[in-house]
Design a protein around this motif. Structure first.
Motif, PDB file in Angstrom:
ATOM      1  N   LEU A  85       0.829  -1.203   0.000  1.00  0.00           N
ATOM      2  CA  LEU A  85       0.000   0.000   0.000  1.00  0.00           C
ATOM      3  C   LEU A  85       0.867   1.258   0.000  1.00  0.00           C
ATOM      4  O   LEU A  85       0.621   2.204  -0.766  1.00  0.00           O
ATOM      5  N   PHE A  86       1.904   1.275   0.823  1.00  0.00           N
ATOM      6  CA  PHE A  86       2.774   2.444   0.923  1.00  0.00           C
ATOM      7  C   PHE A  86       3.498   2.697  -0.394  1.00  0.00           C
ATOM      8  O   PHE A  86       3.609   3.841  -0.846  1.00  0.00           O
ATOM      9  N   PHE A  87       3.990   1.643  -1.032  1.00  0.00           N
ATOM     10  CA  PHE A  87       4.671   1.796  -2.319  1.00  0.00           C
ATOM     11  C   PHE A  87       3.729   2.374  -3.366  1.00  0.00           C
ATOM     12  O   PHE A  87       4.139   3.210  -4.184  1.00  0.00           O
ATOM     13  N   CYS A  88       2.468   1.947  -3.367  1.00  0.00           N
ATOM     14  CA  CYS A  88       1.500   2.476  -4.334  1.00  0.00           C
ATOM     15  C   CYS A  88       1.244   3.960  -4.104  1.00  0.00           C
ATOM     16  O   CYS A  88       1.128   4.736  -5.065  1.00  0.00           O
ATOM     17  N   ILE A  89       1.153   4.360  -2.843  1.00  0.00           N
ATOM     18  CA  ILE A  89       0.938   5.782  -2.535  1.00  0.00           C
ATOM     19  C   ILE A  89       2.102   6.620  -3.053  1.00  0.00           C
ATOM     20  O   ILE A  89       1.905   7.659  -3.709  1.00  0.00           O
ATOM     21  N   ILE A  90       3.328   6.167  -2.776  1.00  0.00           N
ATOM     22  CA  ILE A  90       4.504   6.914  -3.213  1.00  0.00           C
ATOM     23  C   ILE A  90       4.576   6.977  -4.736  1.00  0.00           C
ATOM     24  O   ILE A  90       4.862   8.036  -5.318  1.00  0.00           O
ATOM     25  N   MET A  91       4.289   5.865  -5.405  1.00  0.00           N
ATOM     26  CA  MET A  91       4.380   5.848  -6.864  1.00  0.00           C
ATOM     27  C   MET A  91       3.312   6.736  -7.489  1.00  0.00           C
ATOM     28  O   MET A  91       3.585   7.469  -8.444  1.00  0.00           O
ATOM     29  N   LEU A  92       2.098   6.696  -6.958  1.00  0.00           N
ATOM     30  CA  LEU A  92       1.023   7.523  -7.507  1.00  0.00           C
ATOM     31  C   LEU A  92       1.356   9.008  -7.363  1.00  0.00           C
ATOM     32  O   LEU A  92       1.238   9.781  -8.325  1.00  0.00           O
ATOM     33  N   LEU A  93       1.809   9.420  -6.191  1.00  0.00           N
ATOM     34  CA  LEU A  93       2.158  10.822  -5.978  1.00  0.00           C
ATOM     35  C   LEU A  93       3.351  11.238  -6.840  1.00  0.00           C
ATOM     36  O   LEU A  93       3.383  12.351  -7.375  1.00  0.00           O
ATOM     37  N   SER A  94       4.315  10.350  -7.000  1.00  0.00           N
ATOM     38  CA  SER A  94       5.485  10.668  -7.818  1.00  0.00           C
ATOM     39  C   SER A  94       5.114  10.836  -9.283  1.00  0.00           C
ATOM     40  O   SER A  94       5.641  11.726  -9.969  1.00  0.00           O
ATOM     41  N   MET A  95       4.217  10.002  -9.780  1.00  0.00           N
ATOM     42  CA  MET A  95       3.807  10.105 -11.180  1.00  0.00           C
ATOM     43  C   MET A  95       3.006  11.380 -11.424  1.00  0.00           C
ATOM     44  O   MET A  95       3.188  12.049 -12.443  1.00  0.00           O
ATOM     45  N   VAL A  96       2.126  11.739 -10.501  1.00  0.00           N
ATOM     46  CA  VAL A  96       1.336  12.963 -10.665  1.00  0.00           C
ATOM     47  C   VAL A  96       2.227  14.192 -10.497  1.00  0.00           C
ATOM     48  O   VAL A  96       2.143  15.157 -11.272  1.00  0.00           O
TER      49      VAL A  96
END
Length: 502
Positions: A85-96
């Motif tokens: 879950l934490f990795f997905c949050i970081i990746m989503l914010l980084s992509m946006v």
């Protein structure tokens, strides 16, 4: 709830298949698909975390109809679900947060290839978190390496091509050592499933036979993953890879890629070999020495650097050193401190790279510190975000970095022979962090004299063009505060999950 047990496998399959789909889609649709996939995987990971927390345990998911040792398995517990879950949050914010620069720096005809790499990278990270099979882990390590290399070189500049080549050479060296270690271990145990290997290794250790081959296998796997995660002195590829790639790539590479390898190493410690055997082998002492050396060398190199992106990149070398120093303490509390530092570093490093990008944008795209004078006034949100990230790296109370440093100090107090070196290293590294991060903060908040009116107008226009980045920076600051102010339940969750790892 039985259906939820299938979701970890669905996450891996969804991200794998979204890669080829992005290949045939135009750039805009591939971008939308990528964000939807990351969001979907994050939601599924949250449901899995909720399920394992309610059930109070972990479970093994058997793929297909064949049980161990012939079939393949994934294992799901609180730590795995939370990390996914934490990795997905970081990746989503980084992509946006890096979307504007990404579209400007990558040729539109190749942009969909970038999303192929990101989807495959997410797939490999989720698989490394959940897999219970050592050879499957190796396969996804290679997918991770190739995807990360593609994300570096997609910008197609001289710096990124050179950085990608150096990254690939070092990564292949690490992969080769990891594969040799797995082969030796398979020859000794006859198994590839982690739980079966641990039983066989325990029997070998109890019998006192094949000690040297076992240590060779363990050493090869540990060194291979240390090389891939850029532990000093195997970090030479890192500054250029993070410093010259796109903002999204730098944020994802620094926050997630090396952490996937480190998480696999933790699984090898606990679930493949057994932590007691690892401690008795004295390998952790080597990690302890090189971890402290990395803390010092990375911080000194960052203090000498005047390019803000490369300064942040060199800081990552020091932070990887912290993580390996925690392993080297040889206690569960030391490993727990390293796990929390993984979370802290992931949340903070992405924040620093994206905020540094905002500061550069309002300074004529300059990355040299001297050219960023007063940038904190021209882009207030980026300036505030960079300051929060800097304070977190220094270990200022209220922020995530403070908690991880406290945990390292607590773990060191219980180790009489390693307490003094650890505390000295923490103190010296913190002083060096203050030198280079606070220097940057002072520069961006030093008023710039004689700036032309048209330049100020240009900078205001650039600031207003990217509200998505501002929103992402606010989210990252809040995440950092959550990790700093609500650390107790997160530490307890990680501790409970680590206790189930064996």
């Amino acid at each position: 709830m039985n259906f939820v047990r299938n979701l970890p496998l669905f996450c891996i399959i969804l991200t794998l298949f979204s890669g080829p789909c992005s290949m045939i889609l135009p750039a805009k649709k591939a971008r939308i698909l990528n964000l939807c996939v990351i969001l979907a995987v994050g939601i599924m990971s949250f449901l899995v975390l909720l399920q394992v927390c309610i059930s109070g345990g972990s479970y093994v998911y058997m793929m297909g109809h064949f049980p161990a040792p012939w079939g393949n398995e994934i294992r799901v517990g609180p730590l795995e679900a939370f990390m996914a879950l934490f990795f997905c949050i970081i990746m989503l914010l980084s992509m946006v947060g890096g979307a504007t620069e990404r579209m400007a720096e990558i040729d539109e005809s190749k942009e969909n290839l970038y999303y192929v790499m990101v989807n495959l990278l997410l797939s490999s990270l989720i698989a490394l978190i959940y897999t219970n099979d050592l050879f499957t882990a190796y396969v996804f390590v290679e997918i991770n390496t190739i995807s990360a290399c593609g994300m570096i070189m997609i910008k197609q500049s001289g710096h990124t091509l050179e950085a990608a080549t150096r990254y690939m050479i070092m990564s292949l060296l690490g992969s080769g050592m990891l594969l040799l270690g797995i082969c030796f271990l398979y020859g000794l145990t006859g198994h590839l499933l982690m739980s079966n290997i641990k039983e066989a290794v325990a029997a070998i250790a109890a019998a006192g036979t094949y000690h040297a081959p076992l240590m060779v296998a363990v050493g090869l796997m540990c060194v291979g993953l240390a090389i891939k995660s850029a532990l000093f002195p195997f970090h030479s590829w890192l500054p250029d890879a993070y410093g010259y790639s796109t903002v999204s790539s730098a944020a994802i590479l620094s926050s997630l890629v090396s952490k996937g390898y480190i998480f696999l190493l933790i699984k090898i410690f606990y679930r493949v070999i057994g932590f007691d055997i690892i401690c008795n082998s004295k390998i952790i002492n080597i990690f302890f020495v090189f971890g402290i050396a990395g803390m010092m060398a990375g911080s000194i190199s960052a203090a000498k650097e005047f390019n803000i992106r490369r300064m942040i990149a060199f800081s990552s070398v020091a932070q990887i050193g912290y993580i390996y120093m925690g392993f080297g303490l040889g206690t569960m509390l030391g490993v727990l401190a390293s796990i929390y530092h993984i979370l802290s570093h992931a949340a903070t490093k992405s924040l620093l790279f994206i905020s540094a990008s905002g500061l550069s944008e309002c300074s004529g795209d300059n990355k040299e510190l001297a050219k960023l004078t007063g940038a904190g006034y021209r882009n207030p949100i980026a300036g505030m975000a960079f300051t929060v990230g800097a304070l977190s790296m220094v270990g200022f109370p209220l922020f995530s970095g403070f908690i991880s440093k406290i945990l390292f100090a607590q773990a060191a107090v219980n180790q009489a022979d390693k307490m003094l070196p650890t505390l000295i290293a923490l103190a010296l590294s913190t002083i060096l962090n203050v030198i280079y991060f606070m220097r940057a903060v002072l520069v961006i908040y030093t008023p710039r004299k004689g700036i032309a009116a048209e330049e100020r107008g240009y900078q205001r226009i650039r600031m207003g063009k990217d509200p998505g980045k501002s929103a992402v920076l606010v989210c990252f600051m809040l995440l950092n505060l959550v990790l700093g102010l609500m650390s107790q339940p997160i530490v307890e969750l990680c501790s409970r999950g680590l206790g189930m790892f064996g």
